[in-house]
Structures are given as structure tokens and as C-alpha cells.
Design an enzyme around this catalytic site. Structure first.
Site, PDB file in Angstrom:
ATOM      1  CE  LYS A   7      -3.777  -2.490   2.137  1.00 57.64           C
ATOM      2  NZ  LYS A   7      -4.430  -2.984   3.351  1.00 57.64           N
ATOM      3  CD  GLN A  13      -3.337  -4.613   6.483  1.00 53.41           C
ATOM      4  OE1 GLN A  13      -3.271  -3.608   5.784  1.00 53.41           O
ATOM      5  NE2 GLN A  13      -3.881  -5.737   6.045  1.00 53.41           N
ATOM      6  CG  ASP A  56      -9.989  -0.874   4.762  1.00 50.15           C
ATOM      7  OD1 ASP A  56      -9.764  -1.011   3.554  1.00 50.15           O
ATOM      8  OD2 ASP A  56      -9.424  -1.542   5.646  1.00 50.15           O
TER       9      ASP A  56
END
Ligand code: NAP
Length: 297
Positions: free
Chosen positions: A56, A100, A123
């Protein structure tokens, strides 16, 4: 009739197209002095998570966007994580925040996700944004399901009226992709069946699919017995299997046995190089989208 020439849906190529399409929007933000910024919170040393976080960061760098990874030790307590999210919520450098997953087991993932300001939810997993998704209201969409819609769109695979079978009902993949495909929208309008570990006669249900989406987390679980001739297969799974011949001692395989089904299907995503790259480009898309929102500026 075997199909010796299925479409291999190239997630890397489509991901680059998605990123290219974002460039004019990034330039418009730059004219206003805004560089979309993402904070990634990594707790612990899960090897796969570290790889994803690194990918990322590199993707953001390539797009000349700002990203910062905050790496906390595995035993970081709840208050420290929640306070960090609070600080990131207030920090103008960051238009998006991503935690994460998975988090170490002493942390409550839903509590941590709910601490993220929904206007910075890169997200798209905050309950408010998932609610907006269900209602068809504009908001950041969960990255992997959104990436799957893009793979289908860029491959000219129409979902309208199709029977989509989703194997898996996780909050991050199965449930949202099933919902998006059932939406009354150009990327939806499908008839959707959701399967899981309690589904009876999974193979015969899967064989009814025009589009079969596997998000199970079991290496090469789906083989020719699950697949109807001419079906489109989207393989979300990323599984490490031991391979002494590989440099790292393992290789990545999907939830679908690619070689076993490739001659039956009309189109299929490979692993790696299918859904994975799309998840990252949709994270970039969400961060740009959040930076454009007046609340963030
Ligand atoms: P998850 O939370 O573990 O969910 C797995 C789902 O599969 C569950 O709903 C489970 O059913 C179902 N399942 C498990 N065994 C089954 C069986 N034998 N028959 C039918 N259903 C079964 O996994 P996830 O987070 O959705 O991830 C799924 C896979 O996608 C993993 O390999 C993950 O690494 C990968 N992934 C990839 C990306 C990407 O960007 N490429 C992103 C996210 C995830 P129950 O609900 O009944 O337990």
C-alpha cells in the site's frame, strides 16, 4: 465444450487504468494545495499484514500521494490504539485512515474501526459507511468488493440479471460484495446467493452461478465440481501454501483451483494478480474521494 481460451482478468492492468483515471482528480486537488494522505495503522508483526502494508505504501508513493504507516507492537493496549486513532482523526495531513486487519486478539476490531471518523474511513468498513452502502447512498465503499465491481466493469462483464453466487459471508468481502451486486444500480442488478460453511450442497448451488465469487480462505477449494461451463470466476482468496521450490518457501494460491477450472470458464481472475491489486487501487480511490469531500478540507 472446453474453452481453451478463457479471459484471464488482469487485475494489474485494470488497477493501472483505475489509477490513471484518478490522476485528473489528484491534479485538481493539487491546484488547491491538497495532497491526499493516508495513515495506516499496523499492530503487531503478522507477516502477511506487513507485506500488504508495504504494498500500500509503495502504491501511494507511485501515485505521489502521502502515506504514513504507524507500526505498533503486538501487545499495544486498547487505550493506546484508540488514542492514536483519535489523534489521526484530528490530523489534517490524513484524509484517510486504515487499520490493517486482523488485529491482535486482545483488541476489539469493531471498536477500533468505529473509532475512525467515518469521513476518514479509507477502508469503507465503518458501520455508518456500510449502512450508506446498503442504502445506496454515496460514501467510501469497502475496497475489495469495490475492486471486484471494477474488475467486472473493465472486463465488460454485465451483472444485470445474472445469478451471482458468493461463497463467504465476511464483513470485509462476502457480505458487502453480495449487497453491492444486488443493488439497483449499473454495477448491480444481479440475483445473489450467499453461501458459507453451513450451506448444504454447496457444489450444486455454485454450479448455478453465472458469476462465482470465492472468498473462503481455503487453498484451491473450488474445483471443476463447483463450476458451470462458461461461468465467470472471481477468486478473492490469498493463501500461502508450502513450496520448498519457491525462494520464500511458500507460494500464493487462491480459493479456486485455477488449472482445474480454467478450461471450463469464460473468464477468471488469477492469484496473484487478480483481485489483490484492485484492493490497493480502490484504497487510493477512497483516499482521493475523502480528500475531495469538503469535511476533510
Ligand atoms: P473469513 O472472514 O475467514 O471468511 C471466510 C468465509 O468463508 C466465511 O463466511 C466462512 O463461512 C466461509 N467458509 C469457510 N469454509 C467454508 C467451506 N468449507 N464451505 C463454504 N464456506 C466456507 O475470510 P475473508 O476475510 O472474507 O477472506 C477470504 C479470503 O480472501 C482469504 O483468503 C483472504 O486472505 C482473502 N482476501 C483477499 C483480499 C484481496 O485483496 N485479494 C482481501 C480480503 C481477503 P462461515 O461464515 O460459516 O464461517
Amino acid at each position: 465444450m472446453p474453452n481453451s481460451n478463457p479471459l484471464i482478468i488482469d487485475g494489474k492492468v485494470i488497477s493501472e487504468k483505475v489509477c490513471d483515471s484518478l490522476k485528473p482528480r489528484i491534479e485538481r486537488l493539487a491546484e488547491k494545495g491538497i495532497v491526499p494522505g493516508l495513515a495506516v495503522v499496523l499492530v503487531g508483526d503478522d507477516p502477511a499484514s506487513k507485506v500488504y502494508v508495504g504494498m500500500k505504501a509503495r502504491a501511494f508513493e507511485k501515485m505521489k500521494l502521502y502515506s504514513e504507516t504507524i507500526h505498533l507492537p503486538k501487545d499495544t493496549d486498547r487505550e493506546t490504539v484508540l488514542n492514536l486513532i483519535d489523534d489521526l482523526n484530528k490530523n489534517d495531513k490524513f484524509h484517510g485512515i486504515l487499520v490493517q486487519l486482523p488485529l491482535p486478539s486482545h483488541l476489539d476490531e469493531m471498536e477500533v474501526i468505529m473509532k475512525i471518523n467515518p469521513d476518514k474511513d479509507a477502508d469503507g468498513l465503518h458501520p455508518l459507511n456500510l449502512g450508506k452502502m446498503i442504502l445506496g447512498v454515496d460514501g467510501p465503499l469497502p475496497c475489495t468488493p469495490h475492486g471486484i465491481l471494477m474488475l467486472l466493469k473493465y472486463s465488460d462483464i454485465d451483472t444485470s440479471g445474472k445469478h451471482c453466487v458468493v461463497i463467504g459471508r465476511s464483513n470485509i468481502v462476502g457480505k458487502p460484495i453480495a449487497n453491492l451486486l444486488a443493488q439497483k444500480s449499473a454495477s448491480g442488478n444481479a440475483t445473489v446467493t450467499v453461501c458459507h460453511s453451513r450451506t448444504r450442497d454447496l457444489q450444486s448451488i455454485a454450479r448455478q452461478a453465472d458469476i462465482l465469487i470465492a472468498a473462503i480462505g481455503r487453498p484451491e477449494f473450488v474445483d471443476h465440481r463447483f463450476v458451470r461451463e462458461g461461468a465467470v470466476i472471481i477468486d478473492v482468496g490469498v493463501n500461502r501454501v508450502d513450496d520448498p521450490t519457491a525462494k520464500r518457501g511458500y507460494r500464493l494460491v487462491g480459493d479456486v483451483n485455477f488449472d482445474d477450472v480454467k478450461d471450463i470458464v469464460s473468464a477468471i481472475t488469477p492469484v496473484p494478480g487478480g483481485v489483490g491489486p484492485m484492493t490497493i487501487s480502490m484504497l487510493i480511490a477512497n483516499t482521493v474521494y475523502l480528500a475531495e469531500k469538503p469535511a476533510s478540507n
